[in-house]
Scaffold this active site. Structure first.
Site, PDB file in Angstrom:
ATOM      1  N   HIS A  14      14.720  12.826  -7.274  1.00  0.00           N
ATOM      2  CA  HIS A  14      15.813  12.181  -6.517  1.00  0.00           C
ATOM      3  C   HIS A  14      16.886  11.629  -7.431  1.00  0.00           C
ATOM      4  O   HIS A  14      17.630  10.745  -7.030  1.00  0.00           O
ATOM      5  CB  HIS A  14      15.233  11.084  -5.611  1.00  0.00           C
ATOM      6  CG  HIS A  14      14.280  11.624  -4.586  1.00  0.00           C
ATOM      7  ND1 HIS A  14      13.143  10.966  -4.187  1.00  0.00           N
ATOM      8  CD2 HIS A  14      14.300  12.788  -3.901  1.00  0.00           C
ATOM      9  CE1 HIS A  14      12.506  11.709  -3.290  1.00  0.00           C
ATOM     10  NE2 HIS A  14      13.183  12.811  -3.100  1.00  0.00           N
ATOM     11  N   CYS A  54      31.171  11.850 -11.411  1.00  0.00           N
ATOM     12  CA  CYS A  54      32.453  11.707 -10.734  1.00  0.00           C
ATOM     13  C   CYS A  54      32.503  12.695  -9.575  1.00  0.00           C
ATOM     14  O   CYS A  54      32.233  13.885  -9.750  1.00  0.00           O
ATOM     15  CB  CYS A  54      33.590  11.970 -11.715  1.00  0.00           C
ATOM     16  SG  CYS A  54      35.190  11.944 -10.901  1.00  0.00           S
ATOM     17  N   THR A 103       2.429   6.902  -4.120  1.00  0.00           N
ATOM     18  CA  THR A 103       3.392   7.466  -3.171  1.00  0.00           C
ATOM     19  C   THR A 103       2.709   7.755  -1.847  1.00  0.00           C
ATOM     20  O   THR A 103       1.566   8.212  -1.820  1.00  0.00           O
ATOM     21  CB  THR A 103       4.053   8.756  -3.710  1.00  0.00           C
ATOM     22  OG1 THR A 103       4.906   9.293  -2.687  1.00  0.00           O
ATOM     23  CG2 THR A 103       3.066   9.801  -4.157  1.00  0.00           C
ATOM     24  N   VAL A 127      -3.074   1.837  -3.612  1.00  0.00           N
ATOM     25  CA  VAL A 127      -3.763   0.649  -3.106  1.00  0.00           C
ATOM     26  C   VAL A 127      -4.355   0.892  -1.725  1.00  0.00           C
ATOM     27  O   VAL A 127      -5.258   0.186  -1.299  1.00  0.00           O
ATOM     28  CB  VAL A 127      -2.825  -0.586  -3.060  1.00  0.00           C
ATOM     29  CG1 VAL A 127      -2.549  -1.113  -4.459  1.00  0.00           C
ATOM     30  CG2 VAL A 127      -1.522  -0.277  -2.335  1.00  0.00           C
ATOM     31  N   ALA A 159      -1.849   0.754  -9.469  1.00  0.00           N
ATOM     32  CA  ALA A 159      -1.555   1.737 -10.515  1.00  0.00           C
ATOM     33  C   ALA A 159      -1.660   1.113 -11.900  1.00  0.00           C
ATOM     34  O   ALA A 159      -2.194   1.727 -12.829  1.00  0.00           O
ATOM     35  CB  ALA A 159      -0.153   2.314 -10.301  1.00  0.00           C
TER      36      ALA A 159
HETATM   37  P1  NAD Z   1       6.976   4.435  -0.488  1.00  0.00           P
HETATM   38  O1  NAD Z   1       7.687   3.160  -0.643  1.00  0.00           O
HETATM   39  O2  NAD Z   1       7.172   5.173   0.757  1.00  0.00           O
HETATM   40  O3  NAD Z   1       5.391   4.255  -0.699  1.00  0.00           O
HETATM   41  C1  NAD Z   1       4.914   3.515  -1.783  1.00  0.00           C
HETATM   42  C2  NAD Z   1       3.428   3.815  -1.956  1.00  0.00           C
HETATM   43  O4  NAD Z   1       2.963   3.067  -3.071  1.00  0.00           O
HETATM   44  C3  NAD Z   1       2.565   3.414  -0.769  1.00  0.00           C
HETATM   45  O5  NAD Z   1       1.673   4.468  -0.494  1.00  0.00           O
HETATM   46  C4  NAD Z   1       1.817   2.162  -1.254  1.00  0.00           C
HETATM   47  O6  NAD Z   1       0.541   2.038  -0.688  1.00  0.00           O
HETATM   48  C5  NAD Z   1       1.755   2.421  -2.730  1.00  0.00           C
HETATM   49  N1  NAD Z   1       1.653   1.232  -3.584  1.00  0.00           N
HETATM   50  C6  NAD Z   1       2.252   0.023  -3.436  1.00  0.00           C
HETATM   51  N2  NAD Z   1       1.964  -0.787  -4.465  1.00  0.00           N
HETATM   52  C7  NAD Z   1       1.168  -0.065  -5.307  1.00  0.00           C
HETATM   53  C8  NAD Z   1       0.563  -0.335  -6.566  1.00  0.00           C
HETATM   54  N3  NAD Z   1       0.705  -1.523  -7.182  1.00  0.00           N
HETATM   55  N4  NAD Z   1      -0.188   0.637  -7.130  1.00  0.00           N
HETATM   56  C9  NAD Z   1      -0.352   1.845  -6.523  1.00  0.00           C
HETATM   57  N5  NAD Z   1       0.215   2.162  -5.341  1.00  0.00           N
HETATM   58  C10 NAD Z   1       0.966   1.221  -4.741  1.00  0.00           C
HETATM   59  O7  NAD Z   1       7.385   5.262  -1.771  1.00  0.00           O
HETATM   60  P2  NAD Z   1       7.569   6.797  -2.022  1.00  0.00           P
HETATM   61  O8  NAD Z   1       6.453   7.550  -1.419  1.00  0.00           O
HETATM   62  O9  NAD Z   1       7.827   6.917  -3.460  1.00  0.00           O
HETATM   63  O10 NAD Z   1       8.917   7.182  -1.253  1.00  0.00           O
HETATM   64  C11 NAD Z   1      10.015   6.344  -1.203  1.00  0.00           C
HETATM   65  C12 NAD Z   1      11.309   6.975  -1.645  1.00  0.00           C
HETATM   66  O11 NAD Z   1      12.152   5.940  -2.112  1.00  0.00           O
HETATM   67  C13 NAD Z   1      11.198   7.917  -2.793  1.00  0.00           C
HETATM   68  O12 NAD Z   1      11.920   9.014  -2.438  1.00  0.00           O
HETATM   69  C14 NAD Z   1      11.856   7.247  -3.999  1.00  0.00           C
HETATM   70  O13 NAD Z   1      12.921   8.059  -4.486  1.00  0.00           O
HETATM   71  C15 NAD Z   1      12.526   6.059  -3.475  1.00  0.00           C
HETATM   72  N6  NAD Z   1      12.221   4.798  -4.188  1.00  0.00           N
HETATM   73  C16 NAD Z   1      12.337   4.686  -5.529  1.00  0.00           C
HETATM   74  C17 NAD Z   1      12.043   3.483  -6.160  1.00  0.00           C
HETATM   75  C18 NAD Z   1      12.122   3.392  -7.633  1.00  0.00           C
HETATM   76  O14 NAD Z   1      12.887   4.126  -8.259  1.00  0.00           O
HETATM   77  N7  NAD Z   1      11.312   2.513  -8.244  1.00  0.00           N
HETATM   78  C19 NAD Z   1      11.649   2.376  -5.420  1.00  0.00           C
HETATM   79  C20 NAD Z   1      11.569   2.518  -4.038  1.00  0.00           C
HETATM   80  C21 NAD Z   1      11.843   3.734  -3.438  1.00  0.00           C
HETATM   81 ZN    ZN Z   2      36.464  12.206 -12.801  1.00  0.00          ZN
END
Ligand code: NAD
Ligand code: ZN
Length: 250
Positions: free
Chosen positions: A120, A128, A190, A216, A234
């Site tokens: 993503h 730009c 995820t 979790v 994690a």
């Molecule tokens: P999600 O928010 O939908 O799910 C998060 C998952 O992580 C859940 O299954 C949850 O149970 C688990 N979780 C929470 N805390 C945890 C821990 N300490 N250890 C292990 N697991 C844990 O996230 P997703 O599936 O990645 O999808 C969300 C979308 O949003 C993605 O496309 C991503 O691009 C984006 N996003 C990115 C960030 C970032 O860059 N850090 C943050 C939030 C969302």
């Molecule tokens: Zn430009």
């Protein structure tokens, strides 16, 4: 989670021919970045419509202050945690071919991972929308918003995927190719509901890979796709797993 499950996962990971990791927001939670959904999640505090590409193009002066607050002020302060570091170590040991991440926070690279496919995009680059040039976000001042393109004065957009925007084609192609070749797929933090990224573990499983999942709580993968489920944070589970792999190769 039994100790046997951890040992079994470490044995399989230690013997892997080609292992990949697929990560999501959960791996960065212990770095202080909230997941997007659920209580405290970004989408419970902000309107996702504002991050739609056409809306942004038409209202950059409204959206940029939100972008700065969420993605630059909050995310930029975060540092990698032991889970990111464990994956970097695994790559250093030659036991992990690549990290395929849905995250846009750049924390895998900050921890030292070298082969990272960002499904993503990333907050670390801007593009730009007019001349298409890319810039390192750190080189762009956010004091005046929207920040003008240093090349043409046009509209800069953070290089992560907005709603209604396509996934980077080369990342998708390469991640899918790796998933088909992998014999182990480590799935960390995820829920797997964002498509097409969420298909990666299933592509790997269908091609014969063993899927080891750390979360979790159970997800849509746990009962159908996952072979070994390691329930826990994690930042605790991944270092334990990698330590066990290191122990076997010491
Ligand atoms: P999600 O928010 O939908 O799910 C998060 C998952 O992580 C859940 O299954 C949850 O149970 C688990 N979780 C929470 N805390 C945890 C821990 N300490 N250890 C292990 N697991 C844990 O996230 P997703 O599936 O990645 O999808 C969300 C979308 O949003 C993605 O496309 C991503 O691009 C984006 N996003 C990115 C960030 C970032 O860059 N850090 C943050 C939030 C969302
Ligand atoms: Zn430009």
């Amino acid at each position: 989670m039994s100790n046997d499950a951890l040992k079994n996962a470490a044995r399989i990971l230690g013997q892997a021919r080609l292992a990949i990791a697929f990560t999501g927001a959960g791996i960065s939670v212990e770095s202080g970045i909230p997941p997007f959904r659920g209580p405290g999640g970004i989408w419970s505090r902000y309107d996702p419509e504002k991050f739609e590409k056409n809306y942004f193009r038409q209202h950059p002066e409204e959206v940029w202050p939100l972008l700065r607050k969420i993605f630059f002020d909050e995310l930029a302060r975060a540092e990698p945690n032991p889970a990111h570091q464990a994956l970097a170590l695994l790559e250093d040991m030659g036991r992990l071919a690549a990290v395929i991440t849905q995250n846009i926070d750049g924390l895998h690279q900050a921890a030292g991972s070298r082969t990272v496919y960002e499904y993503h995009g990333s907050t670390r680059r801007m593009q730009c929308m007019d001349c298409r040039m890319f810039f390192d976000s750190a080189s762009i001042s956010l004091e005046t918003l929207p920040p003008p393109c240093p090349n043409c004065g046009g509209l800069l957009k953070p290089d992560f995927v907005f709603f209604s925007e396509a996934i980077p084609f080369d990342v998708h192609t390469e991640a899918t190719r790796l998933a088909k070749k992998a014999d182990v797929c480590l799935v960390v933090g995820t829920c797997g509901e964002v498509m097409p990224a969420g298909r990666i573990p299933r592509v790997a499983a269908n091609a014969g890979a063993t899927v080891i999942e750390i979360n979790v709580q159970e997800t849509g993968y746990t009962r159908g796709t996952t072979d070994i489920f390691l329930q826990g944070k994690a930042g605790t589970m991944l270092p334990m797993l990698v330590e066990e792999v290191v122990g076997r190769h010491a």
